[in-house]
Design a protein around this motif. Structure first.
Motif, PDB file in Angstrom:
ATOM      1  N   SER A 155      34.240  45.433  32.541  1.00  0.00           N
ATOM      2  CA  SER A 155      33.252  45.969  31.650  1.00  0.00           C
ATOM      3  C   SER A 155      33.906  46.664  30.651  1.00  0.00           C
ATOM      4  CB  SER A 155      32.430  47.124  32.582  1.00  0.00           C
ATOM      5  OG  SER A 155      31.756  47.845  31.648  1.00  0.00           O
ATOM      6  N   TYR A 156      33.192  46.181  29.415  1.00  0.00           N
ATOM      7  CA  TYR A 156      33.905  46.823  28.251  1.00  0.00           C
ATOM      8  C   TYR A 156      33.165  47.691  27.365  1.00  0.00           C
ATOM      9  CZ  TYR A 156      30.869  42.844  26.612  1.00  0.00           C
ATOM     10  OH  TYR A 156      29.696  42.120  26.415  1.00  0.00           O
ATOM     11  N   ASP A 157      31.992  48.081  28.166  1.00  0.00           N
ATOM     12  CA  ASP A 157      31.104  49.200  27.414  1.00  0.00           C
ATOM     13  C   ASP A 157      30.164  49.679  28.748  1.00  0.00           C
ATOM     14  OD1 ASP A 157      29.850  49.782  24.244  1.00  0.00           O
ATOM     15  OD2 ASP A 157      30.076  51.038  26.081  1.00  0.00           O
ATOM     16  N   VAL A 158      29.377  50.704  28.511  1.00  0.00           N
ATOM     17  CA  VAL A 158      28.502  50.902  29.511  1.00  0.00           C
ATOM     18  C   VAL A 158      27.427  49.815  29.415  1.00  0.00           C
ATOM     19  CG1 VAL A 158      26.575  52.736  30.005  1.00  0.00           C
ATOM     20  CG2 VAL A 158      28.769  53.532  28.880  1.00  0.00           C
ATOM     21  N   LYS A 159      26.955  49.529  30.688  1.00  0.00           N
ATOM     22  CA  LYS A 159      26.065  48.751  31.082  1.00  0.00           C
ATOM     23  C   LYS A 159      26.391  47.421  30.678  1.00  0.00           C
ATOM     24  CE  LYS A 159      22.042  51.802  30.914  1.00  0.00           C
ATOM     25  NZ  LYS A 159      21.944  51.947  32.321  1.00  0.00           N
ATOM     26  N   MET A 160      27.678  46.928  30.185  1.00  0.00           N
ATOM     27  CA  MET A 160      28.041  45.601  30.127  1.00  0.00           C
ATOM     28  C   MET A 160      29.044  45.173  30.889  1.00  0.00           C
ATOM     29  SD  MET A 160      26.452  45.304  27.223  1.00  0.00           S
ATOM     30  CE  MET A 160      26.959  43.884  26.473  1.00  0.00           C
ATOM     31  N   LYS A 161      29.208  43.700  31.357  1.00  0.00           N
ATOM     32  CA  LYS A 161      29.856  43.375  32.583  1.00  0.00           C
ATOM     33  C   LYS A 161      30.312  42.179  32.298  1.00  0.00           C
ATOM     34  CE  LYS A 161      26.191  42.437  35.601  1.00  0.00           C
ATOM     35  NZ  LYS A 161      25.361  42.738  36.663  1.00  0.00           N
ATOM     36  N   GLU A 162      31.471  41.509  32.639  1.00  0.00           N
ATOM     37  CA  GLU A 162      31.568  40.322  32.596  1.00  0.00           C
ATOM     38  C   GLU A 162      32.425  39.788  33.752  1.00  0.00           C
ATOM     39  OE1 GLU A 162      32.552  39.314  27.840  1.00  0.00           O
ATOM     40  OE2 GLU A 162      33.656  38.108  29.584  1.00  0.00           O
ATOM     41  N   LYS A 163      32.166  38.451  34.336  1.00  0.00           N
ATOM     42  CA  LYS A 163      32.715  38.085  35.456  1.00  0.00           C
ATOM     43  C   LYS A 163      34.049  37.767  35.371  1.00  0.00           C
ATOM     44  CE  LYS A 163      28.300  35.902  37.307  1.00  0.00           C
ATOM     45  NZ  LYS A 163      27.756  34.545  37.757  1.00  0.00           N
ATOM     46  N   GLY A 164      34.994  38.064  36.267  1.00  0.00           N
ATOM     47  CA  GLY A 164      36.202  37.541  36.321  1.00  0.00           C
ATOM     48  C   GLY A 164      36.614  36.123  37.080  1.00  0.00           C
ATOM     49  N   ASP A 165      37.637  36.347  37.722  1.00  0.00           N
ATOM     50  CA  ASP A 165      37.897  34.747  38.302  1.00  0.00           C
ATOM     51  C   ASP A 165      37.398  34.787  39.859  1.00  0.00           C
ATOM     52  OD1 ASP A 165      41.265  35.628  37.036  1.00  0.00           O
ATOM     53  OD2 ASP A 165      39.672  34.070  36.102  1.00  0.00           O
ATOM     54  N   ILE A 166      37.061  35.724  40.303  1.00  0.00           N
ATOM     55  CA  ILE A 166      36.428  35.774  41.768  1.00  0.00           C
ATOM     56  C   ILE A 166      35.340  36.536  42.004  1.00  0.00           C
ATOM     57  CG2 ILE A 166      38.504  34.591  42.990  1.00  0.00           C
ATOM     58  CD1 ILE A 166      39.078  37.799  43.685  1.00  0.00           C
ATOM     59  N   PRO A 167      34.226  36.323  41.086  1.00  0.00           N
ATOM     60  CA  PRO A 167      32.985  37.507  41.380  1.00  0.00           C
ATOM     61  C   PRO A 167      32.079  36.845  42.594  1.00  0.00           C
ATOM     62  CG  PRO A 167      32.526  35.659  39.722  1.00  0.00           C
ATOM     63  CD  PRO A 167      34.020  35.505  40.230  1.00  0.00           C
ATOM     64  N   GLU A 168      32.330  35.923  43.246  1.00  0.00           N
ATOM     65  CA  GLU A 168      31.165  35.602  44.291  1.00  0.00           C
ATOM     66  C   GLU A 168      31.290  36.569  45.314  1.00  0.00           C
ATOM     67  OE1 GLU A 168      32.532  32.487  41.722  1.00  0.00           O
ATOM     68  OE2 GLU A 168      33.874  33.499  43.163  1.00  0.00           O
ATOM     69  N   GLY A 169      30.219  37.072  45.677  1.00  0.00           N
ATOM     70  CA  GLY A 169      30.046  38.204  47.171  1.00  0.00           C
ATOM     71  C   GLY A 169      30.103  39.696  46.383  1.00  0.00           C
ATOM     72  N   TYR A 170      30.374  39.805  44.783  1.00  0.00           N
ATOM     73  CA  TYR A 170      30.507  40.996  44.372  1.00  0.00           C
ATOM     74  C   TYR A 170      29.354  41.243  43.270  1.00  0.00           C
ATOM     75  CZ  TYR A 170      35.203  40.725  46.542  1.00  0.00           C
ATOM     76  OH  TYR A 170      36.099  40.337  47.492  1.00  0.00           O
TER      77      TYR A 170
ATOM     78  N   LEU B 266      47.402  39.777  41.867  1.00  0.00           N
ATOM     79  CA  LEU B 266      46.145  40.576  41.460  1.00  0.00           C
ATOM     80  C   LEU B 266      45.137  39.526  40.918  1.00  0.00           C
ATOM     81  CD1 LEU B 266      48.197  43.010  41.515  1.00  0.00           C
ATOM     82  CD2 LEU B 266      46.394  43.838  40.002  1.00  0.00           C
ATOM     83  N   ARG B 267      43.951  39.481  41.592  1.00  0.00           N
ATOM     84  CA  ARG B 267      42.726  38.684  40.933  1.00  0.00           C
ATOM     85  C   ARG B 267      41.559  39.308  40.199  1.00  0.00           C
ATOM     86  NH1 ARG B 267      41.672  34.716  45.649  1.00  0.00           N
ATOM     87  NH2 ARG B 267      42.032  36.643  46.861  1.00  0.00           N
ATOM     88  N   LEU B 268      41.116  39.007  38.987  1.00  0.00           N
ATOM     89  CA  LEU B 268      39.953  39.856  38.662  1.00  0.00           C
ATOM     90  C   LEU B 268      38.812  39.361  39.202  1.00  0.00           C
ATOM     91  CD1 LEU B 268      39.430  41.920  36.191  1.00  0.00           C
ATOM     92  CD2 LEU B 268      39.219  39.932  34.851  1.00  0.00           C
ATOM     93  N   ILE B 269      37.898  40.519  39.485  1.00  0.00           N
ATOM     94  CA  ILE B 269      36.699  40.389  39.897  1.00  0.00           C
ATOM     95  C   ILE B 269      35.509  40.251  38.918  1.00  0.00           C
ATOM     96  CG2 ILE B 269      35.215  41.221  41.992  1.00  0.00           C
ATOM     97  CD1 ILE B 269      37.440  42.210  43.461  1.00  0.00           C
ATOM     98  N   TYR B 270      35.673  41.519  38.345  1.00  0.00           N
ATOM     99  CA  TYR B 270      34.713  41.947  37.369  1.00  0.00           C
ATOM    100  C   TYR B 270      35.334  42.731  36.270  1.00  0.00           C
ATOM    101  CZ  TYR B 270      30.122  40.099  38.906  1.00  0.00           C
ATOM    102  OH  TYR B 270      29.031  39.354  39.077  1.00  0.00           O
TER     103      TYR B 270
ATOM    104  N   LEU C 276      41.534  47.271  43.764  1.00  0.00           N
ATOM    105  CA  LEU C 276      42.292  48.218  42.351  1.00  0.00           C
ATOM    106  C   LEU C 276      41.311  48.071  41.385  1.00  0.00           C
ATOM    107  CD1 LEU C 276      45.853  46.825  42.740  1.00  0.00           C
ATOM    108  CD2 LEU C 276      45.213  48.786  43.538  1.00  0.00           C
ATOM    109  N   CYS C 277      41.155  49.337  40.870  1.00  0.00           N
ATOM    110  CA  CYS C 277      40.599  49.694  39.823  1.00  0.00           C
ATOM    111  C   CYS C 277      41.515  49.870  38.349  1.00  0.00           C
ATOM    112  CB  CYS C 277      39.501  50.943  39.671  1.00  0.00           C
ATOM    113  SG  CYS C 277      38.934  51.300  37.909  1.00  0.00           S
ATOM    114  N   ALA C 278      41.249  49.463  37.226  1.00  0.00           N
ATOM    115  CA  ALA C 278      42.243  49.749  36.212  1.00  0.00           C
ATOM    116  C   ALA C 278      41.265  50.045  35.012  1.00  0.00           C
ATOM    117  CB  ALA C 278      43.155  48.318  35.859  1.00  0.00           C
ATOM    118  N   ILE C 279      41.988  50.650  34.083  1.00  0.00           N
ATOM    119  CA  ILE C 279      41.287  51.121  32.615  1.00  0.00           C
ATOM    120  C   ILE C 279      42.235  50.725  31.556  1.00  0.00           C
ATOM    121  CG2 ILE C 279      40.004  52.752  33.878  1.00  0.00           C
ATOM    122  CD1 ILE C 279      41.769  54.715  32.106  1.00  0.00           C
ATOM    123  N   SER C 280      41.844  50.371  30.438  1.00  0.00           N
ATOM    124  CA  SER C 280      42.524  50.137  29.030  1.00  0.00           C
ATOM    125  C   SER C 280      41.785  50.532  27.884  1.00  0.00           C
ATOM    126  CB  SER C 280      42.994  48.582  29.240  1.00  0.00           C
ATOM    127  OG  SER C 280      41.802  47.892  28.869  1.00  0.00           O
ATOM    128  N   ARG C 281      42.373  50.942  26.860  1.00  0.00           N
ATOM    129  CA  ARG C 281      41.666  51.185  25.806  1.00  0.00           C
ATOM    130  C   ARG C 281      41.392  49.867  24.937  1.00  0.00           C
ATOM    131  NH1 ARG C 281      44.889  52.423  20.980  1.00  0.00           N
ATOM    132  NH2 ARG C 281      46.812  52.349  22.230  1.00  0.00           N
TER     133      ARG C 281
END
Lengths: 112, 115
Positions: free
Chosen positions: A49-64, A43-47, A90-95
């Motif tokens: 988000s830790y809150d609404v309207k917040m986002k952070e790039k993962g390891d392979i964000p290009e093209g997404y 599994l490779r992380l694309i992006y 795959l989508c995932a969530i965590s507390r």
């Protein structure tokens, strides 16, 4: 029971199309993640988000890109799909980002 | 860079055989450790986790894992596998300090159990 749903199980798109993959959770978790899973690469992380309207790039964000307008919904966007984006998404969530993640069933995207 | 290594790509066993899947991570510090399993056609689910305390942790379906800090390892074990354990297994590590708090996955080990 944790419920993470993804908009489609299977999707076939043409090269150059704009593709939207949606993930919805019913657990009120702050953190949501998009991964792609490819044989032999894990599994490779694309992006994420830790809150609404917040986002952070993962390891392979290009093209997404991603969008999170509501807490329960996290969208992955392929602006112009290419054949090398054929994969399982795959989508995932965590507390908490350091805690265990709960995964959706995945969307198998084929770009032709 | 943070990395997680799973030594075996594909393991084939007969029912009742013992299982050990290796997992090593790149450097020390405080870590949270996870094993996930993906049964054919199903979504990834948590098998077990280690945050702190007893380094031998027990998970679902008779699986256990041992954290050995000095070896940067978190190997998965099961004394007697069943046909229903056929699946792909992923080790994942989250570094609590000096890291980006992202979960890093190994490439996975496919387990085939023959009846």
């Amino acid at each position: 029971d944790v419920k993470v749903t993804q908009s489609s199980r299977y999707l076939v798109k043409r090269t150059g199309e704009k593709v939207f993959l949606e993930c919805v959770q019913d657990m009120d978790h702050e953190n949501m993640f998009w991964y792609r899973q490819d044989p032999g690469l894990g599994l490779r992380l694309i992006y994420f988000s830790y809150d609404v309207k917040m986002k952070e790039k993962g390891d392979i964000p290009e093209g997404y890109s991603v969008s999170r307008e509501k807490k329960e919904r996290f969208s992955l966007i392929l602006e112009s799909a290419s054949t090398n984006q054929t994969s399982m998404y795959l989508c995932a969530i965590s507390r908490d980002p350091t805690y265990e993640q709960y995964f959706g069933p995945g969307t198998r995207l084929t770009v032709t | 860079a943070q990395s997680v290594s799973q030594h075996n790509h594909h393991v084939i066993l007969s029912e009742a055989a013992s299982l050990e899947l290796g997992c090593n991570y790149s450097y020390g510090g405080t870590v949270n450790l996870f094993w996930y399993v993906q049964y054919p056609g199903q979504h990834l689910q948590l098998l077990l986790k280690y945050f702190s305390g007893d380094p031998l942790v027990k998970g679902i379906k008779g699986f256990e894992a041992e954290f050995i800090k000095s070896k940067f390892s978190f190997n998965l074990r099961k004394p007697s596998v069943q046909w229903s354990d056929t699946a792909e297994y992923f080790c994942a590590v989250n570094w609590m300090e000096g890291g980006s708090e992202k979960l890093v996955f190994g490439k996975g080990t496919k387990l085939t159990v023959n009846p």
